[in-house]
Design an enzyme around this catalytic site. Sequence first.
Site, PDB file in Angstrom:
ATOM      1  N   GLY A  11       0.844  -1.196   0.000  1.00 50.84           N
ATOM      2  CA  GLY A  11       0.000   0.000   0.000  1.00 50.84           C
ATOM      3  C   GLY A  11       0.883   1.252   0.000  1.00 50.84           C
ATOM      4  O   GLY A  11       2.110   1.154  -0.003  1.00 50.84           O
ATOM      5  N   GLN A  12       0.237   2.408   0.021  1.00 51.11           N
ATOM      6  CA  GLN A  12       0.997   3.681  -0.040  1.00 51.11           C
ATOM      7  C   GLN A  12       2.020   3.797   1.082  1.00 51.11           C
ATOM      8  O   GLN A  12       3.197   4.055   0.849  1.00 51.11           O
ATOM      9  CB  GLN A  12       0.048   4.865   0.131  1.00 51.11           C
ATOM     10  CG  GLN A  12      -0.936   5.098  -0.977  1.00 51.11           C
ATOM     11  CD  GLN A  12      -1.505   6.504  -0.855  1.00 51.11           C
ATOM     12  OE1 GLN A  12      -0.970   7.430  -1.465  1.00 51.11           O
ATOM     13  NE2 GLN A  12      -2.559   6.675  -0.097  1.00 51.11           N
ATOM     14  N   LEU A  13       1.556   3.610   2.318  1.00 49.00           N
ATOM     15  CA  LEU A  13       2.465   3.768   3.460  1.00 49.00           C
ATOM     16  C   LEU A  13       3.462   2.614   3.513  1.00 49.00           C
ATOM     17  O   LEU A  13       4.643   2.817   3.813  1.00 49.00           O
ATOM     18  CB  LEU A  13       1.648   3.836   4.758  1.00 49.00           C
ATOM     19  CG  LEU A  13       2.464   3.995   6.038  1.00 49.00           C
ATOM     20  CD1 LEU A  13       3.289   5.284   6.018  1.00 49.00           C
ATOM     21  CD2 LEU A  13       1.558   3.967   7.269  1.00 49.00           C
ATOM     22  N   ILE A  38      -4.950 -10.713   7.091  1.00 53.81           N
ATOM     23  CA  ILE A  38      -4.962 -10.411   8.536  1.00 53.81           C
ATOM     24  C   ILE A  38      -6.289 -10.759   9.199  1.00 53.81           C
ATOM     25  O   ILE A  38      -6.385 -10.756  10.410  1.00 53.81           O
ATOM     26  CB  ILE A  38      -4.597  -8.937   8.826  1.00 53.81           C
ATOM     27  CG1 ILE A  38      -5.578  -7.964   8.161  1.00 53.81           C
ATOM     28  CG2 ILE A  38      -3.166  -8.635   8.424  1.00 53.81           C
ATOM     29  CD1 ILE A  38      -5.428  -6.521   8.641  1.00 53.81           C
ATOM     30  N   TYR A  62      -8.682  -1.735   5.026  1.00 52.96           N
ATOM     31  CA  TYR A  62      -9.650  -1.551   3.948  1.00 52.96           C
ATOM     32  C   TYR A  62      -9.915  -0.044   3.919  1.00 52.96           C
ATOM     33  O   TYR A  62     -10.631   0.482   4.768  1.00 52.96           O
ATOM     34  CB  TYR A  62     -10.903  -2.361   4.246  1.00 52.96           C
ATOM     35  CG  TYR A  62     -11.987  -2.310   3.177  1.00 52.96           C
ATOM     36  CD1 TYR A  62     -11.675  -2.105   1.830  1.00 52.96           C
ATOM     37  CD2 TYR A  62     -13.319  -2.502   3.502  1.00 52.96           C
ATOM     38  CE1 TYR A  62     -12.667  -2.072   0.865  1.00 52.96           C
ATOM     39  CE2 TYR A  62     -14.325  -2.476   2.533  1.00 52.96           C
ATOM     40  CZ  TYR A  62     -13.982  -2.254   1.225  1.00 52.96           C
ATOM     41  OH  TYR A  62     -14.965  -2.218   0.262  1.00 52.96           O
ATOM     42  N   ASP A 103      -8.297  10.129  10.969  1.00 54.39           N
ATOM     43  CA  ASP A 103      -9.104  11.267  11.440  1.00 54.39           C
ATOM     44  C   ASP A 103     -10.607  10.933  11.419  1.00 54.39           C
ATOM     45  O   ASP A 103     -11.390  11.600  12.087  1.00 54.39           O
ATOM     46  CB  ASP A 103      -8.858  12.482  10.536  1.00 54.39           C
ATOM     47  CG  ASP A 103      -9.101  12.161   9.071  1.00 54.39           C
ATOM     48  OD1 ASP A 103      -8.460  11.231   8.552  1.00 54.39           O
ATOM     49  OD2 ASP A 103      -9.948  12.823   8.429  1.00 54.39           O
ATOM     50  N   TYR A 126     -16.311   3.140   7.781  1.00 50.92           N
ATOM     51  CA  TYR A 126     -14.839   3.147   7.814  1.00 50.92           C
ATOM     52  C   TYR A 126     -14.346   3.639   9.176  1.00 50.92           C
ATOM     53  O   TYR A 126     -13.537   2.981   9.837  1.00 50.92           O
ATOM     54  CB  TYR A 126     -14.311   4.043   6.688  1.00 50.92           C
ATOM     55  CG  TYR A 126     -12.819   4.268   6.712  1.00 50.92           C
ATOM     56  CD1 TYR A 126     -11.924   3.237   6.429  1.00 50.92           C
ATOM     57  CD2 TYR A 126     -12.287   5.530   7.017  1.00 50.92           C
ATOM     58  CE1 TYR A 126     -10.552   3.449   6.445  1.00 50.92           C
ATOM     59  CE2 TYR A 126     -10.919   5.749   7.039  1.00 50.92           C
ATOM     60  CZ  TYR A 126     -10.051   4.707   6.755  1.00 50.92           C
ATOM     61  OH  TYR A 126      -8.691   4.919   6.777  1.00 50.92           O
ATOM     62  N   LYS A 130     -12.365   1.485  12.039  1.00 54.63           N
ATOM     63  CA  LYS A 130     -11.002   1.863  12.425  1.00 54.63           C
ATOM     64  C   LYS A 130     -10.931   2.159  13.925  1.00 54.63           C
ATOM     65  O   LYS A 130      -9.935   1.840  14.571  1.00 54.63           O
ATOM     66  CB  LYS A 130     -10.533   3.091  11.629  1.00 54.63           C
ATOM     67  CG  LYS A 130     -10.321   2.851  10.136  1.00 54.63           C
ATOM     68  CD  LYS A 130      -9.137   1.948   9.809  1.00 54.63           C
ATOM     69  CE  LYS A 130      -7.808   2.576  10.108  1.00 54.63           C
ATOM     70  NZ  LYS A 130      -6.684   1.670   9.685  1.00 54.63           N
ATOM     71  N   TRP A 151      -5.590  12.358   5.119  1.00 58.39           N
ATOM     72  CA  TRP A 151      -5.318  12.902   3.784  1.00 58.39           C
ATOM     73  C   TRP A 151      -3.929  12.464   3.274  1.00 58.39           C
ATOM     74  O   TRP A 151      -3.105  13.280   2.852  1.00 58.39           O
ATOM     75  CB  TRP A 151      -5.413  14.435   3.798  1.00 58.39           C
ATOM     76  CG  TRP A 151      -6.769  14.989   4.069  1.00 58.39           C
ATOM     77  CD1 TRP A 151      -7.764  14.437   4.823  1.00 58.39           C
ATOM     78  CD2 TRP A 151      -7.297  16.247   3.592  1.00 58.39           C
ATOM     79  NE1 TRP A 151      -8.857  15.264   4.841  1.00 58.39           N
ATOM     80  CE2 TRP A 151      -8.600  16.378   4.103  1.00 58.39           C
ATOM     81  CE3 TRP A 151      -6.787  17.273   2.790  1.00 58.39           C
ATOM     82  CZ2 TRP A 151      -9.405  17.488   3.840  1.00 58.39           C
ATOM     83  CZ3 TRP A 151      -7.581  18.382   2.537  1.00 58.39           C
ATOM     84  CH2 TRP A 151      -8.883  18.482   3.054  1.00 58.39           C
TER      85      TRP A 151
END
Length: 279
Positions: A11-13, A38, A62, A103, A126, A130, A151
């Site tokens: 993923g991005q991170l 997971i 997700y 956030d 979501y 989370k 963001w």
Amino acid sequence: MGAILLVGSSGQLGLELQKQLKDKNFEYITLDLPKFDITELDLVIEKITNEKLDIIINCAAYTDVDGCENNKETAFKVNALGAKNLAIAAEKIGAKLVHVSTDYIFNGQGEKPYKEYEHSSPQTVYGKSKLLGEKYVEQFSSKFFIFRTAWLYGDGNNFVRTMLRLAEENEELNVVNDQIGSPTSTVDLAKTIIDLMETEHYGLYHATCEGQCSWYDFAKKIFEIKNIDIKVSPVSSDEFKRAAERPKYSVLDNYMLKLIDKNNFRYWEESLEEYLEME
Ligand SMILES: NC(=O)c1ccc[n+]([C@@H]2O[C@H](COP(=O)([O-])OP(=O)(O)OC[C@H]3O[C@@H](n4cnc5c(N)ncnc54)[C@H](OP(=O)(O)O)[C@@H]3O)[C@@H](O)[C@H]2O)c1
């Protein structure tokens, strides 16, 4: 020191963490879909207890906010149970767990930056999934770090890339101007994660770039930095109806990072400029 396990590494991170861990010569392994899901407790425990690990970093989630509204079970399986499974496995082997949150756990109706101790009240599937993930991590692992970010952009699908693509396809764009947040580069977030993961500064942290803007301001800045001449018009969220309601105000204060003198996040414009040099 044993190895680091990176979950959700594509993923991005995850991709940015791989880059920075490599640069800093950390020994790490990755476990990802489809072989490592997971949401499967037995599999998670088996794989994790087979490795000699000191730190588990969970970047898997997700993240499709609208998708979560229509796939509630998947959202809670991945974002809540997935986090819980990793916490249980981390605890079994005495490893630290780094988890990433959002956030969206706030109601988005605030007027000043949210601090870590403020009341959470998610409005979307979501956000709810989370938040439960955070609670499970706190409950089932004793050495955890939770980083709430927002963001986020890096290597993957994100707002910056969407704007650049739309600018190629259109002569003018409408962008919402009544949602405020802090664009955050995966570079800054990964640096903070790596900085803290070796310490014992466990706990919950807000972790976003400094400053704030609307999506409209963000888009204008992207085009200004890239010298793209395109008409951008501010519009209200009512004109962009989505399955999940977006928070009007999402600015997080990195209060706890500041208190331990570890808030090294840059202003969002500076991180964005660096990112756009590569795009
Ligand atoms: N993106 C944002 O704007 C934003 C904002 C606030 C917080 N966050 C949080 O920041 C973290 C990183 O976000 P990101 O933008 O890097 O996410 P991302 O690019 O969507 O990456 C998420 C990764 O998780 C994997 N994954 C999904 N379900 C899985 C499962 N059941 N088992 C194992 N892996 C699974 C995905 O694999 P596939 O691609 O194969 O599905 C993907 O590689 C997440 O916790 C997210 O909630 C993100």
